[in-house]
Scaffold this active site. Structure first.
Site, mmCIF file in Angstrom:
data_model
loop_
_atom_site.group_PDB
_atom_site.id
_atom_site.type_symbol
_atom_site.label_atom_id
_atom_site.label_comp_id
_atom_site.label_asym_id
_atom_site.label_seq_id
_atom_site.Cartn_x
_atom_site.Cartn_y
_atom_site.Cartn_z
ATOM 1 N N GLU A 130 27.794 49.827 35.838
ATOM 2 C CA GLU A 130 29.042 50.021 36.756
ATOM 3 C C GLU A 130 30.382 50.308 36.381
ATOM 4 O O GLU A 130 31.020 49.316 35.552
ATOM 5 C CB GLU A 130 29.450 49.264 38.702
ATOM 6 C CG GLU A 130 29.849 48.511 38.457
ATOM 7 C CD GLU A 130 28.834 48.047 39.653
ATOM 8 O OE1 GLU A 130 28.786 47.852 40.533
ATOM 9 O OE2 GLU A 130 30.271 47.337 40.468
ATOM 10 N N HIS B 105 41.713 30.987 41.943
ATOM 11 C CA HIS B 105 40.758 31.083 43.088
ATOM 12 C C HIS B 105 40.980 29.686 43.512
ATOM 13 O O HIS B 105 40.910 29.963 45.074
ATOM 14 C CB HIS B 105 39.363 31.534 42.736
ATOM 15 C CG HIS B 105 39.478 33.292 42.860
ATOM 16 N ND1 HIS B 105 39.925 33.720 43.207
ATOM 17 C CD2 HIS B 105 38.194 33.093 41.462
ATOM 18 C CE1 HIS B 105 39.597 35.090 41.692
ATOM 19 N NE2 HIS B 105 38.152 34.969 41.462
ATOM 20 N N CYS C 197 33.467 44.713 42.752
ATOM 21 C CA CYS C 197 32.432 43.793 41.992
ATOM 22 C C CYS C 197 30.309 43.389 41.811
ATOM 23 O O CYS C 197 29.792 42.378 42.195
ATOM 24 C CB CYS C 197 33.132 42.283 42.902
ATOM 25 S SG CYS C 197 34.693 42.634 43.358
HETATM 26 N N1 SAH Z 1 34.975 37.612 34.854
HETATM 27 C C1 SAH Z 1 36.467 38.017 34.409
HETATM 28 C C2 SAH Z 1 36.354 40.000 35.184
HETATM 29 C C3 SAH Z 1 35.396 39.406 37.182
HETATM 30 S S1 SAH Z 1 35.965 40.950 37.763
HETATM 31 C C4 SAH Z 1 36.757 37.028 35.562
HETATM 32 O O1 SAH Z 1 36.534 36.982 36.915
HETATM 33 O O2 SAH Z 1 38.018 37.506 35.878
HETATM 34 C C5 SAH Z 1 37.725 40.818 38.796
HETATM 35 C C6 SAH Z 1 38.054 40.227 39.734
HETATM 36 O O3 SAH Z 1 37.527 40.098 41.146
HETATM 37 C C7 SAH Z 1 37.514 38.342 39.704
HETATM 38 O O4 SAH Z 1 39.332 37.711 39.242
HETATM 39 C C8 SAH Z 1 37.034 38.096 39.886
HETATM 40 O O5 SAH Z 1 36.979 36.672 40.526
HETATM 41 C C9 SAH Z 1 37.183 38.818 41.191
HETATM 42 N N2 SAH Z 1 36.077 39.359 42.432
HETATM 43 C C10 SAH Z 1 34.801 39.308 41.981
HETATM 44 N N3 SAH Z 1 33.982 39.129 43.559
HETATM 45 C C11 SAH Z 1 35.278 39.337 43.871
HETATM 46 C C12 SAH Z 1 34.544 39.365 45.596
HETATM 47 N N4 SAH Z 1 33.368 39.663 46.491
HETATM 48 N N5 SAH Z 1 35.669 39.333 46.252
HETATM 49 C C13 SAH Z 1 36.871 39.149 45.837
HETATM 50 N N6 SAH Z 1 37.383 39.088 44.585
HETATM 51 C C14 SAH Z 1 35.915 39.123 43.849
#
Ligand code: SAH
Length: 370
Positions: free
Chosen positions: A108, A242, A359
Site C-alpha cells: 500500500e 518509541h 501502517c
Molecule cells: N519500518 C520503518 C517504517 C515504518 S512506519 C520504521 O519503523 O521506522 C513509519 C512509522 O509509523 C514508524 O515510526 C512506526 O513505528 C510508526 N507506526 C507503526 N504502527 C503505528 C501505529 N499503529 N500507530 C502509530 N504509529 C505507528
C-alpha cells in the site's frame, strides 16, 4: 507476543519481480538496451518517456522507430503494480491505494495533500520482519522485498494522478517522499537506495524530486544506518525510537535487543553530523506504556543539544491490540517536558484514520476481504 513471527532481517526466497527501467542506473539502462540490439541512446529516449512524461505506453513514444517501441517497452517497462483499491478520505486530500504485484503480493501507499506540498508515503517491503507489536504491518511478517522499480512505480503512478488533475487541491507533482509505508527500508537497502536515486536524480535519469524532501524511516538497523551515512546523501533520516530506555524498547521495537538505544542514537548523531541534516525521532504515544512524564524527561536528556526533531504520533490502534493512544493532556505534558529540555517537538496529524489505512492496515483488511 506469543504466536507472532520472530525478527526477520532477511526475506524468504521468492521469485523476483521482472526487471524494469527504474531498477537500473543510466549505465545499466544503456547496457540493457544494447543487449536488445538497440543503440545505447535509446535508453535515454525511453527514460525521458518514463521519468519525464510518466509514460509507459509504447504507442505514445513516437520518437522511437515503430519496430523498437514494443521491444523496448516490453523489456524495460513491464507492468509491476496494479491498483486493487483506492480509498479517498479527508475530503479527497488523502488517497490510500492497495497495489497488487506480479506475484499477487499486496502493498500500500498513501498520498497526502497539504496546502503547500504533496507527500507520498511508500512501502519498501511486502510485510515487515521487524515484528513491532503495535504496528499492523509488523504482525504480518515479511513476505518479500520490493524492487527499486516497485517502489518508484508507487510514486510515478501518483505523479500521473496529479498531472491529470485527479486529486483536488493538489499541485502538479509529488514534493515529498516518506518511506513510512509497509516495511523496514534499511532491511532492503540496495533497492531502497536505488529507488532514492531514481526518485531524486535529475530527469531523464530520474524524477528530479529534491533529496532533502525524502525521508527514510528506520527501526534502527545500526550497520545500515552507518552505510547510509557513508553515502553522504542529504535525505532525512527518521528513527522510530518509541522508548528512551532499553527495557521498554526491547518490547516495542524488538530489534532493539540487537542494537540498543545508545547505539541507535550514536549512529543517528553521526548521520546528523555527516549530512548536516536534522534527524527525526518518531515516538508513537501509547497510553500508559511509553507516555509517562519520567520517560519524557529521559528522552529529553538523551536528545538535549542534538540536531534532532521529535515527531509524536498518537498511536493508531491496530485491530485486536490492547493498546490505545495517549490521553491528550498526557500528550501535552510530554511535549512540554521535551520542550523544557530544549527539544523541538511536533505532534503528527492523523490523516486517514477513519479508513484504517495507516501502517499496513489497509492491505491487511483487503487481504482478508474487509
Ligand atoms: N519500518 C520503518 C517504517 C515504518 S512506519 C520504521 O519503523 O521506522 C513509519 C512509522 O509509523 C514508524 O515510526 C512506526 O513505528 C510508526 N507506526 C507503526 N504502527 C503505528 C501505529 N499503529 N500507530 C502509530 N504509529 C505507528
Amino acid at each position: 507476543m506469543s504466536g507472532s513471527p520472530p525478527i526477520q532481517l532477511r526475506p524468504p526466497r521468492r521469485p523476483k519481480p521482472p526487471r524494469h527501467l527504474a531498477d537500473l542506473d543510466v549505465a545499466g539502462r544503456r547496457a540493457a538496451v544494447a543487449e536488445l540490439g538497440e543503440p545505447g541512446y535509446r535508453a535515454d529516449q525511453v527514460s525521458r518517456h518514463y521519468f519525464g512524461r510518466l509514460a509507459d505506453d509504447p504507442a505514445t513514444m513516437t520518437d522511437l522507430p515503430a519496430a523498437s517501441r514494443d521491444l523496448l517497452a516490453g523489456a524495460l517497462l513491464p507492468t509491476l503494480l496494479t491498483p486493487v483499491r483506492h480509498v479517498d478520505c479527508d475530503g479527497g486530500r488523502t488517497r490510500k491505494t492497495v497495489w497488487r504485484a506480479f506475484d499477487g503480493t499486496l502493498v500500500e501507499s498513501v498520498l497526502m495533500v497539504y496546502p503547500d506540498r504533496v507527500t507520498m508515503c511508500v512501502s519498501s517491503q511486502a510485510g515487515c520482519g521487524m515484528n513491532c507489536p503495535f504496528c499492523a504491518t509488523g504482525q504480518m511478517g515479511l513476505t518479500r522485498n520490493l524492487s527499486a522499480a516497485e517502489i518508484v512505480e508507487q510514486v510515478v503512478s501518483a505523479s500521473r494522478w496529479l498531472r491529470a488533475g485527479e486529486i483536488p487541491g493538489a499541485g502538479p507533482r509529488v514534493d515529498n517522499i516518506v518511506f513510512m509505508g509497509m516495511g523496514e527500508p534499511l532491511a532492503n537497502y540496495r533497492a531502497v537506495l536505488g529507488a532514492v536515486r531514481r526518485l531524486t536524480d535529475a530527469p531523464p535519469a530520474g524524477l528530479g524530486i529534491s533529496r532533502r524532501s525524502v525521508t527514510v524511516s528506520t527501526v534502527g538497523l545500526v550497520p545500515a544506518m552507518r552505510r547510509l551515512t557513508d553515502e553522504g546523501l542529504p535525505v532525512t533520516l527518521a528513527v522510530s525510537l518509541h522508548a528512551p530506555d532499553d527495557e521498554l524498547r526491547d518490547e516495542l521495537v524488538p530489534v532493539n535487543q540487537r542494537w540498543p538505544v545508545a547505539e541507535v542514537l550514536d549512529a543517528a548523531w553521526d548521520y546528523a553530523e555527516r549530512t548536516g541534516r536534522r534527524v527525526s525521532v518518531e515516538y508513537a504515544m501509547i497510553r500508559d506504556v511509553n507516555d509517562q512524564a519520567f520517560r519524557a524527561d529521559l528522552l529529553g536528556e538523551l536528545l538535549r543539544d542534538r540536531l534532532v526533531h521529535v515527531n509524536l504520533i498518537p498511536l493508531n490502534p491496530t485491530p485486536g491490540s490492547r493498546w490505545t493512544a495517549s490521553d491528550p493532556a498526557v500528550e501535552r505534558e510530554f511535549v512540554h517536558r521535551l520542550e523544557a529540555h530544549g527539544v523541538t517537538v511536533t505532534v503528527r496529524d492523523t490523516r486517514g484514520r477513519e479508513v484504517d489505512g495507516a501502517c499496513g492496515q489497509l492491505a491487511t483488511t483487503t487481504a482478508s476481504g474487509g
